[in-house]
Structure formats: structure tokens, C-alpha cells
Scaffold this motif. Sequence first.
Motif, PDB file in Angstrom:
ATOM      1  N   CYS A  27       0.835  -1.214   0.000  1.00 31.41           N
ATOM      2  CA  CYS A  27       0.000   0.000   0.000  1.00 31.41           C
ATOM      3  C   CYS A  27       0.864   1.256   0.000  1.00 31.41           C
ATOM      4  O   CYS A  27       1.687   1.445   0.877  1.00 31.41           O
ATOM      5  CB  CYS A  27      -0.931   0.029   1.202  1.00 31.41           C
ATOM      6  N   PRO A  28       0.654   2.138  -0.985  1.00 35.69           N
ATOM      7  CA  PRO A  28       1.462   3.364  -1.034  1.00 35.69           C
ATOM      8  C   PRO A  28       0.965   4.457  -0.095  1.00 35.69           C
ATOM      9  O   PRO A  28       1.568   5.519  -0.016  1.00 35.69           O
ATOM     10  CB  PRO A  28       1.335   3.803  -2.494  1.00 35.69           C
ATOM     11  N   HIS A  29      -0.153   4.214   0.596  1.00 31.70           N
ATOM     12  CA  HIS A  29      -0.687   5.243   1.474  1.00 31.70           C
ATOM     13  C   HIS A  29      -0.905   4.758   2.905  1.00 31.70           C
ATOM     14  O   HIS A  29      -1.704   5.352   3.645  1.00 31.70           O
ATOM     15  CB  HIS A  29      -1.989   5.800   0.888  1.00 31.70           C
ATOM     16  N   ALA A  30      -0.246   3.675   3.264  1.00 32.08           N
ATOM     17  CA  ALA A  30      -0.317   3.154   4.633  1.00 32.08           C
ATOM     18  C   ALA A  30      -1.758   2.993   5.119  1.00 32.08           C
ATOM     19  O   ALA A  30      -2.074   3.282   6.274  1.00 32.08           O
ATOM     20  CB  ALA A  30       0.475   4.045   5.587  1.00 32.08           C
ATOM     21  N   GLU A  46      -7.866   6.968   2.946  1.00 28.75           N
ATOM     22  CA  GLU A  46      -6.678   7.293   2.146  1.00 28.75           C
ATOM     23  C   GLU A  46      -6.555   6.396   0.915  1.00 28.75           C
ATOM     24  O   GLU A  46      -5.693   6.611   0.061  1.00 28.75           O
ATOM     25  CB  GLU A  46      -5.399   7.130   2.983  1.00 28.75           C
TER      26      GLU A  46
ATOM     27  N   GLN B 171       7.781  -1.606  -5.415  1.00 24.79           N
ATOM     28  CA  GLN B 171       6.508  -1.689  -4.704  1.00 24.79           C
ATOM     29  C   GLN B 171       5.330  -1.304  -5.586  1.00 24.79           C
ATOM     30  O   GLN B 171       4.267  -1.929  -5.528  1.00 24.79           O
ATOM     31  CB  GLN B 171       6.534  -0.769  -3.478  1.00 24.79           C
ATOM     32  N   ARG B 214       7.838   3.191   1.857  1.00 20.47           N
ATOM     33  CA  ARG B 214       6.630   2.542   1.329  1.00 20.47           C
ATOM     34  C   ARG B 214       5.554   3.550   0.960  1.00 20.47           C
ATOM     35  O   ARG B 214       4.527   3.180   0.421  1.00 20.47           O
ATOM     36  CB  ARG B 214       6.072   1.572   2.382  1.00 20.47           C
ATOM     37  N   ARG B 215       5.790   4.812   1.297  1.00 21.71           N
ATOM     38  CA  ARG B 215       4.773   5.834   1.077  1.00 21.71           C
ATOM     39  C   ARG B 215       5.007   6.584  -0.220  1.00 21.71           C
ATOM     40  O   ARG B 215       6.128   6.936  -0.544  1.00 21.71           O
ATOM     41  CB  ARG B 215       4.782   6.855   2.227  1.00 21.71           C
TER      42      ARG B 215
END
Lengths: 112, 375
Positions: A27-30, A46, B171, B214-215
Amino acid sequence: MFDSYQENTLRYYPERCINCKRCTQVCPHAVFAEGEARAELAKPSECMECGACALNCPTQAIEVQSGVGCAWAMINAALRGGDMDSCSCGGPDASCCGGEKEKEKTPCCGAK
Amino acid sequence: MKDSMKEEAGCCASSTGILEKDKPSPASPCTCAVGGSTAGQPSCCPPTGDVQQTPIRTTTSEITLSHRLDHFLARWGVNRMGHTVEPGLYPLGNPTPDSDVFVSANYSLSFDALRSALAGRDAYILVLDTKGINVWCAAGKGTFGTDELVRRIQSSGLSGIVRHRKLILPQLSAPGVSWPDVLRRSGFLVEYGPVRARDLPEYLENRKAIPSMRRVEFPIRDRLVLIPVELVMAFKFMVIPAIVLGFLVSWLIAAELVLAVLTGTVLFPILLPWLPTKDLSTKGLILGFLVMTPTAILGAGAFAPFQLAVAAATLLIFPPITAYLALNFTGSTPFTSRTGVKKEIFRYVPGMAAMAGSGAVVAIITGALRILGVI
């Protein structure tokens, strides 16, 4: 008010989670956070519906209708009488968000 | 001994005819009957039919001037689909059968970001055929996907080249790749590395991503690099209407159109996080009014019916244009969901059209009254 992004199609069924932590990795937005025994849905609003978590969940504990969050592609699809939900962007003969309709889902256009 | 291993692997990696000296024996002996491989074949066997064995090229971590020129042109939308790299397996440095394998897209900016981040390392880079599209977009489309990855593992003869069964993927390829499916179909375990290739050196130290790796963020630098292509695309739609407006109505109005478009394509991406409201349409409309109000007042110059009517038309027509361009920027942001964008379209596009339409009506009436000498 003026926030169209509060709801989305992400659904999480924690009872199916085997705590493999893949969702927290992809997940790129936690949206998902590591929990004690299972992943926790930390920030559902999100979610950008990219579909990475659902596709990489080995137990189908996550569902999401993944797709393009690109107005250009959707408007183009609608104008051409196509389906707004199955438009996509990019591809050999489509510049970004050309409204090309073939395969499902695409999260982005100009972004990296 | 070496020969017998080669015999065992005969149907697999040696048929690529490459890197014979470095080739390890497969992790498990594979026995593919000639021409008989179908579903359920051992992972080390080459696929049947349509997949061709691809030769290995080499690469370095160096980014030359010509690479930089290629990046620059890509950012300006020149030959948009042409910034490609030949798909296949690339040794970087002097990799051994135990070296890491990194997977990338065949978009030159993606590939170059990866190989430059791996400077000083010995590794393999497996480039998928994503039709010249970057990792994330290709993953969304499915071209950076399980099928292409499995196909490329097979056509590159990777299982005969490395001893381990691990791949490091970016990712952001995860929307197209299902790691359980890749494992089942190829025997390779997918490891998702960081979002950004430049974080790889730190990631590789202990194979762990800190949360920020990871963001996906959307900092000013990432927004700025998108502006040229936004401009180029908007310019195509803008230039003819602006010229027509200039000749038929006034060059001031034409300049206002250009200003509205520049506001939506240049100023909007820069100011994005600081504009009020969450929706991009409303952010754009607010910015449109902020820019066009002083312009309309200055343009009017006098407090007379005709000047006021022109100012009103200006404020009705141009802010919605900026708002519409802002809405279209959703496709370039890394955070808008389809559900939300769809909601924005239904919520605001009718209003934008109504505003611009009524502005056009005001403009036409004003023009007609002016010609008739009424105002």
C-alpha cells in the motif's frame, strides 16, 4: 463538504487475515498497518483503489474495485459512449489517458 | 559432472546460448520432454509456442548525456511512447548465480532510475515489456503484471542463471502483480522493494523498508516535473481558440484564456497542497477566481455597463476552465481514487459547463449590444 474522497470500494475481512503483512508492504498510502495477529485497516479513506493489496492478499481478505482515478480518461470514455468504469490510460497507441478502452483498471496517468 | 548437469538442464537455460560459463545448475533437475511441455511444467522449462528466447544484453549504472536528453524529451512529451528499453535480462556489473534480481519496466526513465540506484553492485535486471510505460501505470493496466513477469522469467532462462528463487520488484508494480500467482506459476518468490529506486541502497542493507520508503508522496519536485507535459497537452487545445478569440474579439480576452490555461496547468500543480478544500475541482475553481478576479477588474478599467458585462463574462467563463484542468490533474496525482474522481465529475462538471455557458451567453449579448450601440 467538497470532499469526494471519503468513501471508496475498499472492504476488509479481518477474520480471513493470516498476517502475512503483504498489504502493509504494497500500500502506497499506509491504509493498512501491522497489527498483533492481523493487519489493521488504519486509514481507509486514504485508499486510492490501486488494487495492490487485494491482488497480493493470499486469502482474499481484501476486496476493492480497482480502477483509474483519472477524470480525463473517464470523461473521454463517457463522451465516446463507453463505460466510465472500464476506461484506462497509457498504451502503445494512446497518449496518457487517451480514453482507450480495453483492459480494466489503472491508477494513474502522468504520475511516476 | 559439468556436462551431465548441462544435459539435465538441456531443455532449459542452455538453449538461450548465453552466459554459459556463469550458468549454475538448476535448483532442481528438470526433465522436459521435447516439445511436450504443457500446463504444470517444471518452472525451469522454457515455455512453449509464442515466447521467444531473448538474448542477454549488459548494462551499467552510468547515466550519460544522451540518457539525460532522453529523460528531458520524455518529460516534454516528445515521442511519448518511444522512450523504451529492449525487454529482457541485463547483467549489471559481474553478477554471480547468487546475485539479486531486480525487475523493472521498459520505460527508459524507470530502467535508468533502477540501474543508477544500483551503482557499484553486481545484479541482474529483468526488464518487462510494459510498452514503454512506467512501472505504476503499467501495473495498473496489467502490462507490468503476473503474466508478463512469468513469461519473461521463462524467456530469459532466469532459473538457469541464478541459483536462488527470489525477485525484487518495485513496490508500485503490486497493482499488477499477484505474488502468490507468480510463486505458483514460476517458482519465484516476489519481494516488494521500496517505492523509489533511490531508496534501494538503504533498503538492501537489511532488506527492510522503513515506513517512508513505502509511502507515495507528491512533493513539489514531483509536481514540477509533470508541468511540461501538462502544458504541451493543454497547449494543443488552447492555441487555436486563443488565436480565434484574438482576431475576432480582443487580444486581451485571448490573453485571459492563455492565463486561465496556464493557471490550471502550471500554477495549480505548484499550489496543489495549499489550496483549500479536498476536491481538485473546487481547488481549481478557487484558484481560477483568485487569478481572474484582479485580471477582470484591471481589464475592465472603467465602471461602465459594457466593461462590467465583460468582466462578468470573464469571471463566468475562465475560472471553470481552470477548474476543469484541475479536475483533469487527478490522473497525474498519486492519491485520487476512481470512486472519488467519478463523484467529482458528476458533482462539478455540470456546474462548470453551466458557468462557462452562461458566461458565453453574457459575452454574446454584450457583444451584440455593443455592435448595436446600446452600451
